[in-house]
Design a protein around this motif. Structure first.
Motif, mmCIF file in Angstrom:
data_model
loop_
_atom_site.group_PDB
_atom_site.id
_atom_site.type_symbol
_atom_site.label_atom_id
_atom_site.label_comp_id
_atom_site.label_asym_id
_atom_site.label_seq_id
_atom_site.Cartn_x
_atom_site.Cartn_y
_atom_site.Cartn_z
ATOM 1 N N ARG A 84 5.519 46.144 86.812
ATOM 2 C CA ARG A 84 4.210 45.566 86.733
ATOM 3 C C ARG A 84 3.480 46.102 85.455
ATOM 4 O O ARG A 84 2.289 45.436 84.805
ATOM 5 N N SER A 85 3.701 47.307 85.281
ATOM 6 C CA SER A 85 2.708 48.113 84.359
ATOM 7 C C SER A 85 3.366 47.578 82.964
ATOM 8 O O SER A 85 2.345 47.221 82.041
ATOM 9 N N ALA A 86 4.574 47.124 82.761
ATOM 10 C CA ALA A 86 5.329 46.684 81.716
ATOM 11 C C ALA A 86 4.685 45.143 81.561
ATOM 12 O O ALA A 86 4.174 44.832 80.228
ATOM 13 N N ASP A 87 4.473 44.631 82.544
ATOM 14 C CA ASP A 87 4.016 43.204 82.464
ATOM 15 C C ASP A 87 2.614 43.167 81.838
ATOM 16 O O ASP A 87 2.319 42.421 80.974
ATOM 17 N N LEU A 88 1.807 44.189 82.488
ATOM 18 C CA LEU A 88 0.400 44.376 82.109
ATOM 19 C C LEU A 88 0.100 44.569 80.494
ATOM 20 O O LEU A 88 -0.656 44.208 80.033
ATOM 21 N N ALA A 89 1.169 45.646 80.230
ATOM 22 C CA ALA A 89 0.939 46.126 78.745
ATOM 23 C C ALA A 89 1.361 44.790 77.838
ATOM 24 O O ALA A 89 0.349 44.796 76.909
ATOM 25 N N LYS A 90 1.941 43.911 78.277
ATOM 26 C CA LYS A 90 2.139 42.782 77.396
ATOM 27 C C LYS A 90 0.784 41.842 77.580
ATOM 28 O O LYS A 90 0.434 41.354 76.518
ATOM 29 N N ILE A 91 0.328 41.528 78.797
ATOM 30 C CA ILE A 91 -0.760 40.625 79.144
ATOM 31 C C ILE A 91 -2.028 41.331 78.264
ATOM 32 O O ILE A 91 -2.629 40.308 77.603
ATOM 33 N N GLN A 92 -2.418 42.400 78.510
ATOM 34 C CA GLN A 92 -3.613 42.751 77.914
ATOM 35 C C GLN A 92 -3.525 43.834 76.963
ATOM 36 O O GLN A 92 -4.324 44.456 76.450
ATOM 37 N N GLY A 93 -2.156 44.194 76.429
ATOM 38 C CA GLY A 93 -2.280 45.123 75.260
ATOM 39 C C GLY A 93 -2.306 46.449 75.764
ATOM 40 O O GLY A 93 -2.634 47.502 74.767
ATOM 41 N N LYS A 94 -2.424 46.833 77.127
ATOM 42 C CA LYS A 94 -2.680 48.139 77.498
ATOM 43 C C LYS A 94 -2.008 48.286 79.091
ATOM 44 O O LYS A 94 -2.552 47.534 79.858
ATOM 45 N N ALA A 95 -1.219 49.415 79.245
ATOM 46 C CA ALA A 95 -0.753 49.614 80.512
ATOM 47 C C ALA A 95 -1.974 50.400 81.257
ATOM 48 O O ALA A 95 -3.001 51.085 80.830
ATOM 49 N N PRO A 96 -2.013 50.009 82.692
ATOM 50 C CA PRO A 96 -2.953 50.547 83.441
ATOM 51 C C PRO A 96 -2.676 51.845 84.006
ATOM 52 O O PRO A 96 -1.470 52.249 83.813
ATOM 53 N N ILE A 97 -3.580 52.551 84.475
ATOM 54 C CA ILE A 97 -3.099 53.904 85.230
ATOM 55 C C ILE A 97 -2.276 53.546 86.561
ATOM 56 O O ILE A 97 -2.534 52.587 87.092
ATOM 57 N N HIS A 98 -1.456 54.498 86.759
ATOM 58 C CA HIS A 98 -0.775 54.222 88.138
ATOM 59 C C HIS A 98 -0.975 55.138 89.375
ATOM 60 O O HIS A 98 -1.513 56.323 88.959
ATOM 61 N N TYR A 99 -1.169 54.559 90.286
ATOM 62 C CA TYR A 99 -1.339 55.353 91.568
ATOM 63 C C TYR A 99 -0.246 54.896 92.725
ATOM 64 O O TYR A 99 0.314 53.905 92.708
ATOM 65 N N LYS A 100 0.252 56.063 93.504
ATOM 66 C CA LYS A 100 1.033 55.660 94.804
ATOM 67 C C LYS A 100 0.239 55.762 95.710
ATOM 68 O O LYS A 100 0.656 55.372 97.062
#
Ligand code: NAD
Length: 443
Positions: A84-100
């Motif tokens: 999902r992070s890779a998807d978001l990097a494509k969609i908005q040009g920036k990866a989000p912060i991750h949390y578990k």
């Protein structure tokens, strides 16, 4: 790092302080700062908790609204986080912060709103924590996996004055609204009954498999959360958890909240039914893994209206040639509707139709306008179209139906004692028993 309103304003004031910069007058700087301030006010940093399927669909719709950015995502599965992070990097040009762990995400002060896309047993705790942390919330349906959790989520949302949209997106669908208006204008005559059906293959679950070790990168203890401890079985995990009582309520809650919501909406019903009775059980596909009922018929008795629910899991056809839908039965016509559109079946009198025939009306996807409405309400602080009370009411209807069949009872809610009177078996299913260290919040 996500772009936030606070950072923007800090940057804008830094520029204003340097008003001697060549070519910029103080007044043009102030005008620019004002313009930028209003666009900064339109920025919304959103986060997603539970990213695999529906939650991510919701997030994609949020990102279509100008000014919305995904600042963070949280999931207990590393693979889901990574993809999902890779998807978001494509969609908005920036990866989000991750949390578990969603509790850490909620500490992030830059985040204004969260989408909760976890399985049903994991709606209540992140929801209440998000309210306490001052976030606005888009929470997927059904509101929670028990009646008691639904009630305390209403209290939390109202106590902390949060904007809450529940993911019953039909309320934002133009053709659903058109059909409601059509009926409310008296076009089908007196409406006394609605028949609802929902037949889907997935309701019988997957072929049975043995327990095994959880996949690498999955925090399975956190996936179970407040649900009872047990060994991993992929049939009870991603996607198919719906057919097990600890995490979901089967077709009755999964589709029930979407469709029964329409039966309540048309008459603006805000009360619980007078009684609920149910028949059915697990009669078929015994080689498939499921606990929730594959066969179910439910009658919700109201003062001058009955709501009938039917599901037959493993079957994909139904009345009017539709796998699922609602038939609103009026004295003059029956209106049949699903997500594709609606049509009218007029009654006849003396060889003539009682109401004029109208062409079939088509429907469009309602997920996108539903999310848009949420984002607008974050700004206006108004109640979205499917507010927390709407989400709570229909989830309670659906849970009551499951409880009626699980206990072979005709249920009547006692408003004074807030239970099913002396039906102890049914009362025992009102609230879940949370596994330690998780505690059912008090409001
Ligand atoms: N509105 C609709 O039309 C619609 C459609 C499908 C699903 N839903 C609802 O959306 C929700 C999610 O369903 P789904 O099909 O996406 O399920 P899913 O199993 O595909 O995805 C759930 C995700 O949540 C993650 N998760 C579980 N526990 C977590 C925790 N403690 N913290 C963070 N992440 C956690 C899982 O790892 C998984 O990635 C359900 O409530 C479901 O009823 C709504």
């Amino acid at each position: 790092m996500p772009f936030t309103r606070r950072k923007f304003i800090t940057n804008a004031s830094k520029i204003a302080a340097a008003s001697g910069i060549a070519g910029l007058t103080t007044s043009s700087l102030l005008a620019n700062a004002e313009k930028n301030k209003s666009s900064a006010a339109d920025k919304i940093a959103i986060a997603l908790i539970g990213c695999r399927n529906m939650g991510f669909g919701d997030l994609q719709n949020a990102l279509k609204v100008s000014g919305v950015e995904c600042a963070a995502i949280c999931d207990v599965d590393d693979e889901v986080l990574k993809s999902r992070s890779a998807d978001l990097a494509k969609i908005q040009g920036k990866a989000p912060i991750h949390y578990k762990d969603f509790r850490k995400l909620l500490e992030n002060k830059d985040i204004q709103a969260v989408i909760i896309g976890t399985p049903d047993h994991w709606h209540c705790l992140p929801f209440v924590a998000a309210c306490e942390a001052g976030k606005d919330i888009y929470v997927e349906k059904p509101l929670a996996n028990s009646m008691a959790e639904c009630d305390l989520m209403v209290s939390a949302a109202r106590k902390y004055k949060r904007v809450v949209q529940v993911g019953q997106q039909q309320r934002s669908g133009a053709h659903w609204k058109q059909a409601m208006d059509f009926m409310n204008a008296g076009n089908i005559g007196q409406l006394r009954k609605v028949n609802i059906w929902s037949n889907f293959n997935y309701g019988v679950g997957q072929p049975k498999v043995s327990d095994e070790a959880p996949p690498p990168g999955v925090d399975f203890d956190m996936w179970l959360g407040p649900a009872p401890l047990r060994t991993f079985n992929k049939n009870r995990f991603h996607g198919s958890w719906r057919m097990f009582w600890d995490y979901g309520g089967g077709l009755m809650t999964d589709w029930g909240v979407h469709l029964i919501d329409m039966a309540l909406w048309v008459k603006n019903i805000t009360d619980l039914p007078i009684s609920v009775s149910a028949t059915g059980g697990n009669f078929s596909y015994l080689d498939r893994a499921h606990e929730t009922f594959d066969t179910m018929s439910v009658g919700f008795q109201l003062k001058d209206y009955t709501i009938n629910w039917e599901h037959t899991a493993g079957v994909q056809s139904g009345p009017y040639g539709r796998a699922y839908g609602l038939a609103f039965v009026g004295n003059d016509a029956t209106l049949v509707i699903d997500r594709d559109g609606w049509e009218l079946f007029p009654e006849m009198e003396n060889g003539k139709y009682k109401v004029p025939a109208i062409p079939k009306q088509s429907g469009r996807d309602s997920h996108e306008p539903h999310m848009k409405n949420f984002i607008e309400c974050i700004k206006t602080r108004k109640d979205p179209v499917c507010n927390i009370e709407n989400g709570r009411l229909v989830a309670v209807y659906a849970h009551m139906a499951n409880i009626a069949l699980r206990t072979n009872s005709r249920l009547e809610w006692n408003h004074a004692t807030k239970n099913f009177g002396n039906n102890q078996a049914a009362n025992a299913l009102i609230a879940p028993t949370y596994r330690k260290p998780w505690v059912l919040p008090k409001m």
